[in-house]
Structure formats: structure tokens, C-alpha cells
Design an enzyme around this catalytic site. Structure first.
Site, mmCIF file in Angstrom:
data_model
loop_
_atom_site.group_PDB
_atom_site.id
_atom_site.type_symbol
_atom_site.label_atom_id
_atom_site.label_comp_id
_atom_site.label_asym_id
_atom_site.label_seq_id
_atom_site.Cartn_x
_atom_site.Cartn_y
_atom_site.Cartn_z
ATOM 1 N N HIS A 123 19.582 0.061 -1.484
ATOM 2 C CA HIS A 123 18.050 0.459 -1.214
ATOM 3 C C HIS A 123 17.104 -0.806 -0.852
ATOM 4 O O HIS A 123 16.307 -0.564 0.126
ATOM 5 C CB HIS A 123 17.459 1.178 -2.420
ATOM 6 C CG HIS A 123 15.899 1.281 -2.394
ATOM 7 N ND1 HIS A 123 15.445 2.352 -1.706
ATOM 8 C CD2 HIS A 123 14.941 0.588 -2.995
ATOM 9 C CE1 HIS A 123 14.177 2.461 -2.052
ATOM 10 N NE2 HIS A 123 13.849 1.379 -2.671
ATOM 11 N N CYS B 208 0.722 -1.034 -0.036
ATOM 12 C CA CYS B 208 0.159 -0.086 0.008
ATOM 13 C C CYS B 208 0.927 1.266 -0.001
ATOM 14 O O CYS B 208 0.556 2.272 -0.567
ATOM 15 C CB CYS B 208 -1.189 -0.069 1.370
ATOM 16 S SG CYS B 208 -0.051 0.095 2.649
#
Length: 437
Positions: free
Chosen positions: A87, A47
Site C-alpha cells: 500500500h 488533504c
């Protein structure tokens, strides 16, 4: 071998925007990334995050083109090489999440990668990269306090209830409201050893649905006073514009009752009339009390980030070495692949001549094969060592030249003393999240 990613997250886009991007990309994901010269891909979708990971050539340029095509240039972060690897390790560790240290992201990373692997889009490189990400995420949560303490209001309500009462074991909890906040509370309670979770909602069907999901009991909203009487903890989280628990309700519930009643109001606007706190035997906590707990926990988690980053940098170096070994192995395999092709051809030809002239047996073919393979291993031993050295020194042009000269290839690398490809770490099974020996 190059890796890059396109990332859209809560840092530069809303939940609605991320979902819209995903719905746009999902039906034509391969078509969208087809302009890139890639050999593997994987994605992450939650989300708060949408990311595409590619292994290929000239990735930065093509990822920028994808962002332009989707009209999301201002919402995208594009990373390549070491920055991309770092990352992903940060994402799996939870320090890139909206709620620092959240635990769900690790399972989401694993689940998304498994889907890509099962569909045949992710190969050896991403298997290693995501395997390392899962491994690092688990290590971070084991060795640091990055995930300790509730930071959402919903989970903080359960934590505070546990602190106030000493334990929730054997307690009856009444949850009023089955919306988004109520669901967060219900999930947090589900991990506690309570006697029962009663769920009341104006729409009874929603209460039933949430109760099924967590093993609770749906109760009728119009009988709220009856359930207030038997509950030890009440957590109210509706979206009603008015009070749903009044002083009059609670006074009736407390009539003749001896044990303490803890009421936690996490609704905005408030669900519980403020004067409820005046009733003897009742303790009323509000969202303001919980916010302090959440902020304290979040502050403690942020102090752990430095520890997490040290772990990430340490593991990143291991991952880089591992990927270099893979790069060297592909070039070495290309050499052996071409050599094996000629060995088979030449042995068959020589055996045919010897058989015709001297009538040699089938055993001679085995001897010829052994001789030829031994010669190849000795001949390619030095190039093999030099290719590994080139990979460790980031001399990618050497690796690519060898692969070009020998035509790629999927050859078998003989497991000799000097030829065996060393693994810099145990292999991680991403699906089961286990370490293979």
C-alpha cells in the site's frame, strides 16, 4: 517484526472529514496509539489522506481499537504485513491518489516521514520502508508515463494554451481570479518561461498574495480592459455569478490590435460571454474543451497502472528481503551483545590473575581479547548462518526465540567473512532522496 497501517483517504472520506480526523488526532497522537505495543511510528497527512504506520506486535487488533475510539470505523482501511508495505509503495507511486499519477504525493510522503524521524519516532525499519517507497516513487515516474499530461482543469488550461500557441515562452498571461482554481493555474504557469503573469482579482490583496507566491504581478480588476489589450493569453477562473469578461470588453481590447488573443474560461458558471468567440482574432475555449484533454490524459495514465504495479511487486520482494535481514541482524546482535559482556568480564578476571602470578604486561590483555573474540566468532558463525536462513524462510519464531533467550541486545556484529550483514540494496537517504553507496 510486524508493520501495519491505518488509512483514511479520498476513497471513503471527504477532504473536510480527513482534516477533522487529523485535527482530532494530532494533539494526542502518541496517546492515541499508546494502546499498541509498538517500537516505531510514522504518519502521512495530506488533504486527501491520513495514515498511521506502526512497527510492533498485534497491530491489526489495536488499530481497529483506535478506529473505534475515533469513531471512524466506516472510513478506515487497516492493512498489515505485506499488504501494508504494498500500500505504501502504491501511495508513493501515485496510483492511490485522487488524481492518478499526481507528483506532489511523493514529496509529501518524504516530508511527513522526515518529521517523524527528526522527532525520534521512526527507526531503522520505517527508515528502510519509507526509503524504499521514495525510491519506488522516483523509479515509477522515471520509467512510466503515469505522471505525464495534465489532468486537473487548472493545469489542463495551461497545457492547452501551450499547445494552441505553440509555446508560452515570452508570452504575457492574464489570470483573472485568485481563488482555488486560479491558484492551480498560477502554479502550473509558474513552471513555464513566460514573460509575465498578471493576476487580477476583485480583492486586490488576494491578487497580491498569489503574485508573491509565484513571482507574478498583481493588477487592478477595474482596469481589466487595459490588461486584455496587452495579454497573449487570458485564463479566467473566478466564482462570480455573472460574466466578468463581456463581448464589449474584448471588442475594446482588440481595437487596433493585430496579434491573436486566446481566452480560456474555466469558471462555473462561465466568466466569459459566449459571443466573445465571434470577435475576429479571438479564440475562446471553455471548460468543456479542457475536460476532454483531462479525460484523455487520465485515460493514458490509467493504462500505465499495470506497468507501475509490476515495478511495485518487483521492489516489494526486495523490501521484504531487506526487512528479513534486519530481523535476523537484531537476533544476531543479541547473541554477540551477551557474548561481549562475558568476554570483557572474563578477560579482566584472567588478566588480573596472570598479572598477579606472572607479572604479565598490558600486551597480554590485548592477546587475551583477540583470542576470546576469535573464539566467539567461530562459535557463533553457524548460529549466525542459520538465523539468516530462518529469516529468509519466514521462521519468525526462531528469530524471536533467539532474541528472547539472549535478551534483545544492541551488540556489535563483527565484520568477518561470514558474519558481515549483507544489504540487499543501496541505502536510501529519505531526507535528501539520494542513494548512498
Amino acid at each position: 517484526m510486524h508493520i501495519g497501517c491505518l488509512s483514511v483517504s479520498h476513497k471513503n472520506a471527504s477532504v473536510e472529514e480527513i482534516e477533522k480526523i487529523w485535527l482530532t488526532v494530532k494533539p494526542r497522537l502518541e496517546e492515541t496509539i499508546s494502546k499498541c505495543n509498538f517500537s516505531e511510528y510514522a504518519y502521512i497527512f495530506t488533504c486527501n489522506r491520513f495514515e498511521i504506520y506502526l512497527v510492533g506486535e498485534n497491530l491489526e487488533t489495536c488499530l481497529k481499537e483506535i478506529a473505534e475510539e475515533l469513531g471512524i470505523v466506516d472510513k478506515v482501511t487497516i492493512l498489515t504485513g505485506e499488504n501494508c508495505l504494498r500500500h505504501l509503495l502504491r501511495v508513493a507511486s501515485g496510483i492511490e491518489s485522487m488524481i492518478v499519477g499526481e507528483e506532489q504525493i511523493l514529496g509529501q510522503v518524504r516530508q511527513c516521514f522526515n518529521l517523524c524521524r527528526e522527532s525520534g519516532h521512526a527507526g531503522e525499519v520505517l527508515e528502510r520502508v519509507f526509503g524504499k517507497a521514495v525510491q519506488v516513487g522516483r523509479r515509477v515516474r522515471r520509467e512510466t508515463a503515469i505522471s505525464k499530461g495534465s489532468v486537473s482543469i487548472g493545469s489542463a488550461a495551461v497545457e492547452v494554451a501551450e499547445r494552441t500557441l505553440g509555446t508560452l515562452k515570452g508570452k504575457k498571461v492574464l489570470l483573472v481570479g485568485a481563488g482555488e482554481m486560479g491558484t492551480l493555474v498560477a502554479k502550473a504557469i509558474a513552471g513555464k518561461d513566460v514573460e509575465a503573469v498578471l493576476i487580477a482579482n476583485r480583492t486586490y490583496e488576494k491578487a497580491e498574495e498569489l503574485a508573491r507566491r509565484i513571482g507574478g504581478i498583481a493588477v487592478r480588476f477595474d482596469r481589466l480592459i487595459d490588461y486584455l489589450k496587452i495579454s497573449d493569453v487570458v485564463i479566467s477562473a473566478t466564482s462570480a455569478p455573472h460574466f466578468v469578461i463581456t463581448k464589449s470588453n474584448v471588442e475594446k481590447a482588440m481595437s487596433g490590435r493585430r496579434q491573436k488573443l486566446l481566452i480560456i474560461d474555466i469558471a462555473l458558471p462561465r466568466d466569459v460571454e459566449e459571443s466573445v468567440a465571434e470577435i475576429e482574432g479571438v479564440e475562446l475555449l471553455t471548460i468543456d474543451d479542457l475536460r476532454k484533454v483531462s479525460e484523455e490524459n487520465l485515460s493514458r495514465r490509467r493504462k500505465e497502472i499495470e506497468k507501475v504495479e509490476r515495478i511495485i511487486e518487483e521492489e516489494l520482494e526486495q523490501l521484504k528481503l531487506l526487512l528479513k535481514d534486519i530481523s535476523a541482524r537484531n537476533a544476531i546482535a543479541a547473541m554477540y551483545s551477551l557474548a561481549e559482556k562475558f568476554v570483557d568480564e572474563e578477560v579482566e578476571e584472567l588478566y588480573a590473575k596472570l598479572s598477579a602470578k606472572y607479572g604479565v604486561s598490558e600486551d597480554a590483555k590485548s592477546l587475551l581479547n583477540d583470542f576470546a573474540n576469535s573464539l566467539i566468532k567461530k562459535f557463533l558463525r553457524e548460529p549466525t548462518v542459520r538465523l539468516r536462513e530462518a529469516a529468509r524462510k519466514d521462521e519468525i519464531h526462531v528469530i524471536e526465540s533467539v532474541k528472547y533467550v539472549f535478551g534483545g541486545g544492541n551488540g556489535r556484529i563483527p565484520e568477518g567473512k561470514n558474519e558481515k550483514v549483507e544489504k540487499s540494496e543501496p541505502e536510501v537517504d529519505v531526507q535528501r532522496n539520494e542513494v548512498k553507496s
